[in-house]
Design a protein around this motif. Structure first.
Motif, PDB file in Angstrom:
ATOM      1  N   GLY A   1      54.374  84.773 -20.593  1.00 45.13           N
ATOM      2  CA  GLY A   1      53.320  84.122 -21.371  1.00 45.13           C
ATOM      3  C   GLY A   1      52.174  85.065 -21.691  1.00 45.13           C
ATOM      4  O   GLY A   1      52.190  86.235 -21.308  1.00 45.13           O
ATOM      5  N   ASP A   2      51.172  84.529 -22.369  1.00 42.16           N
ATOM      6  CA  ASP A   2      49.988  85.328 -22.686  1.00 42.16           C
ATOM      7  C   ASP A   2      49.107  85.414 -21.433  1.00 42.16           C
ATOM      8  O   ASP A   2      49.412  84.834 -20.389  1.00 42.16           O
ATOM      9  N   ARG A   3      48.003  86.151 -21.543  1.00 44.36           N
ATOM     10  CA  ARG A   3      47.138  86.389 -20.384  1.00 44.36           C
ATOM     11  C   ARG A   3      46.678  85.091 -19.722  1.00 44.36           C
ATOM     12  O   ARG A   3      46.770  84.926 -18.510  1.00 44.36           O
ATOM     13  N   GLN A   4      46.204  84.154 -20.520  1.00 45.29           N
ATOM     14  CA  GLN A   4      45.717  82.889 -19.961  1.00 45.29           C
ATOM     15  C   GLN A   4      46.838  82.106 -19.265  1.00 45.29           C
ATOM     16  O   GLN A   4      46.637  81.530 -18.204  1.00 45.29           O
ATOM     17  N   THR A   5      48.020  82.120 -19.848  1.00 37.97           N
ATOM     18  CA  THR A   5      49.162  81.403 -19.282  1.00 37.97           C
ATOM     19  C   THR A   5      49.581  81.988 -17.940  1.00 37.97           C
ATOM     20  O   THR A   5      49.810  81.248 -16.980  1.00 37.97           O
ATOM     21  N   VAL A   6      49.678  83.326 -17.850  1.00 44.27           N
ATOM     22  CA  VAL A   6      50.117  83.913 -16.578  1.00 44.27           C
ATOM     23  C   VAL A   6      49.046  83.742 -15.496  1.00 44.27           C
ATOM     24  O   VAL A   6      49.384  83.616 -14.317  1.00 44.27           O
ATOM     25  N   ILE A   7      47.777  83.698 -15.878  1.00 46.35           N
ATOM     26  CA  ILE A   7      46.719  83.435 -14.896  1.00 46.35           C
ATOM     27  C   ILE A   7      46.820  81.997 -14.399  1.00 46.35           C
ATOM     28  O   ILE A   7      46.696  81.737 -13.196  1.00 46.35           O
ATOM     29  N   GLN A   8      47.084  81.053 -15.296  1.00 49.15           N
ATOM     30  CA  GLN A   8      47.259  79.646 -14.886  1.00 49.15           C
ATOM     31  C   GLN A   8      48.479  79.488 -13.982  1.00 49.15           C
ATOM     32  O   GLN A   8      48.428  78.767 -12.983  1.00 49.15           O
ATOM     33  N   LYS A   9      49.575  80.159 -14.324  1.00 49.99           N
ATOM     34  CA  LYS A   9      50.773  80.110 -13.476  1.00 49.99           C
ATOM     35  C   LYS A   9      50.470  80.690 -12.100  1.00 49.99           C
ATOM     36  O   LYS A   9      50.921  80.168 -11.083  1.00 49.99           O
ATOM     37  N   TYR A  10      49.708  81.773 -12.091  1.00 51.14           N
ATOM     38  CA  TYR A  10      49.338  82.395 -10.822  1.00 51.14           C
ATOM     39  C   TYR A  10      48.482  81.446  -9.988  1.00 51.14           C
ATOM     40  O   TYR A  10      48.674  81.340  -8.774  1.00 51.14           O
ATOM     41  N   ARG A  11      47.548  80.742 -10.614  1.00 52.35           N
ATOM     42  CA  ARG A  11      46.683  79.791  -9.908  1.00 52.35           C
ATOM     43  C   ARG A  11      47.545  78.744  -9.189  1.00 52.35           C
ATOM     44  O   ARG A  11      47.333  78.444  -8.021  1.00 52.35           O
ATOM     45  N   ARG A  12      48.543  78.210  -9.893  1.00 51.70           N
ATOM     46  CA  ARG A  12      49.442  77.218  -9.277  1.00 51.70           C
ATOM     47  C   ARG A  12      50.260  77.847  -8.143  1.00 51.70           C
ATOM     48  O   ARG A  12      50.443  77.254  -7.083  1.00 51.70           O
ATOM     49  N   TRP A  13      50.763  79.060  -8.399  1.00 47.09           N
ATOM     50  CA  TRP A  13      51.564  79.755  -7.396  1.00 47.09           C
ATOM     51  C   TRP A  13      50.737  80.010  -6.135  1.00 47.09           C
ATOM     52  O   TRP A  13      51.204  79.752  -5.021  1.00 47.09           O
ATOM     53  N   LEU A  14      49.490  80.492  -6.291  1.00 49.47           N
ATOM     54  CA  LEU A  14      48.654  80.791  -5.139  1.00 49.47           C
ATOM     55  C   LEU A  14      48.330  79.517  -4.354  1.00 49.47           C
ATOM     56  O   LEU A  14      48.314  79.527  -3.123  1.00 49.47           O
ATOM     57  N   TRP A  15      48.099  78.417  -5.052  1.00 46.35           N
ATOM     58  CA  TRP A  15      47.838  77.148  -4.354  1.00 46.35           C
ATOM     59  C   TRP A  15      49.037  76.757  -3.493  1.00 46.35           C
ATOM     60  O   TRP A  15      48.884  76.314  -2.356  1.00 46.35           O
ATOM     61  N   GLN A  16      50.251  76.935  -4.025  1.00 39.18           N
ATOM     62  CA  GLN A  16      51.453  76.645  -3.234  1.00 39.18           C
ATOM     63  C   GLN A  16      51.530  77.552  -2.005  1.00 39.18           C
ATOM     64  O   GLN A  16      51.915  77.115  -0.922  1.00 39.18           O
ATOM     65  N   GLU A  17      51.158  78.811  -2.175  1.00 42.48           N
ATOM     66  CA  GLU A  17      51.165  79.754  -1.054  1.00 42.48           C
ATOM     67  C   GLU A  17      50.145  79.343   0.006  1.00 42.48           C
ATOM     68  O   GLU A  17      50.416  79.411   1.202  1.00 42.48           O
ATOM     69  N   ILE A  18      48.969  78.902  -0.428  1.00 45.33           N
ATOM     70  CA  ILE A  18      47.934  78.444   0.505  1.00 45.33           C
ATOM     71  C   ILE A  18      48.438  77.234   1.288  1.00 45.33           C
ATOM     72  O   ILE A  18      48.243  77.127   2.497  1.00 45.33           O
ATOM     73  N   GLN A  19      49.125  76.331   0.611  1.00 48.32           N
ATOM     74  CA  GLN A  19      49.651  75.134   1.281  1.00 48.32           C
ATOM     75  C   GLN A  19      50.722  75.477   2.318  1.00 48.32           C
ATOM     76  O   GLN A  19      50.902  74.744   3.280  1.00 48.32           O
ATOM     77  N   GLN A  20      51.431  76.587   2.136  1.00 51.82           N
ATOM     78  CA  GLN A  20      52.442  77.006   3.114  1.00 51.82           C
ATOM     79  C   GLN A  20      51.806  77.563   4.393  1.00 51.82           C
ATOM     80  O   GLN A  20      52.465  77.651   5.423  1.00 51.82           O
ATOM     81  N   GLY A  21      50.553  77.965   4.299  1.00 48.93           N
ATOM     82  CA  GLY A  21      49.861  78.506   5.468  1.00 48.93           C
ATOM     83  C   GLY A  21      50.482  79.803   5.941  1.00 48.93           C
ATOM     84  O   GLY A  21      50.893  80.645   5.145  1.00 48.93           O
ATOM     85  N   TRP A  22      50.568  79.946   7.254  1.00 49.78           N
ATOM     86  CA  TRP A  22      51.002  81.218   7.849  1.00 49.78           C
ATOM     87  C   TRP A  22      52.447  81.592   7.533  1.00 49.78           C
ATOM     88  O   TRP A  22      52.863  82.713   7.838  1.00 49.78           O
ATOM     89  N   ARG A  23      53.212  80.700   6.953  1.00 48.40           N
ATOM     90  CA  ARG A  23      54.581  81.050   6.535  1.00 48.40           C
ATOM     91  C   ARG A  23      54.568  81.940   5.306  1.00 48.40           C
ATOM     92  O   ARG A  23      55.587  82.503   4.929  1.00 48.40           O
ATOM     93  N   SER A  24      53.412  82.084   4.670  1.00 56.39           N
ATOM     94  CA  SER A  24      53.279  82.836   3.426  1.00 56.39           C
ATOM     95  C   SER A  24      52.538  84.154   3.646  1.00 56.39           C
ATOM     96  O   SER A  24      51.442  84.175   4.191  1.00 56.39           O
TER      97      SER A  24
END
Length: 142
Positions: free
Chosen positions: A64-87
């Motif tokens: 995607g474009d810059r804004q799209t990949v940043i939005q995808k990253y935001r969602r990805w990072l939130w999922q990583e935060i929810q995994q806690g120490w497993r991530s």
């Protein structure tokens, strides 16, 4: 300050209770211009030689474009935060946030990527660290 460094300093509002983030400082630096001085430098990019757990898995153009990949990253990072120490990404984020919590204008945390001064995922990392600190989500010391 060189153009390739974008600095964030959180301000306080006199009408509200003191902002714990007021003194914290984080700079986003471009790796193309060399490694900045200081101890609090963290690479958050995705180069083939040096991969960071916080590197953006989404590529500009392909995903995607810059804004799209940043939005995808935001969602990805939130999922990583929810995994806690497993991530590994969460582990790295917490480690940098602990240092960021005590950073100052004279000794800022520096996130190094390839995008600055353009918008990039490092801004999402700064926002995530601020959220962890504001909401008291960092692990407690025993």
């Amino acid at each position: 300050v060189p153009l390739f460094i974008r600095s964030r300093l959180m301000n306080t509002n006199a009408n509200k209770k003191p902002n714990l983030l007021a003194a914290m400082e984080c700079q986003i630096c471009n790796a193309k211009h060399g490694w900045p001085d200081g101890d609090n430098c963290f690479y958050v990019g995705r180069s083939k030689k040096t991969f960071s757990p916080l590197g953006n898995p989404y590529q500009l153009g392909k995903d995607g474009d810059r804004q799209t990949v940043i939005q995808k990253y935001r969602r990805w990072l939130w999922q990583e935060i929810q995994q806690g120490w497993r991530s590994k990404a969460y582990e790295e984020l917490v480690m940098i946030a602990e240092i960021y919590r005590y950073s100052t204008e004279r000794d800022p945390v520096k996130l190094i990527c390839w995008c600055a001064p353009l918008p990039c995922h490092a801004e999402v990392i700064v926002a995530a660290m601020e959220w962890l600190i504001k909401t008291d989500q960092l692990p407690k010391e025993d």
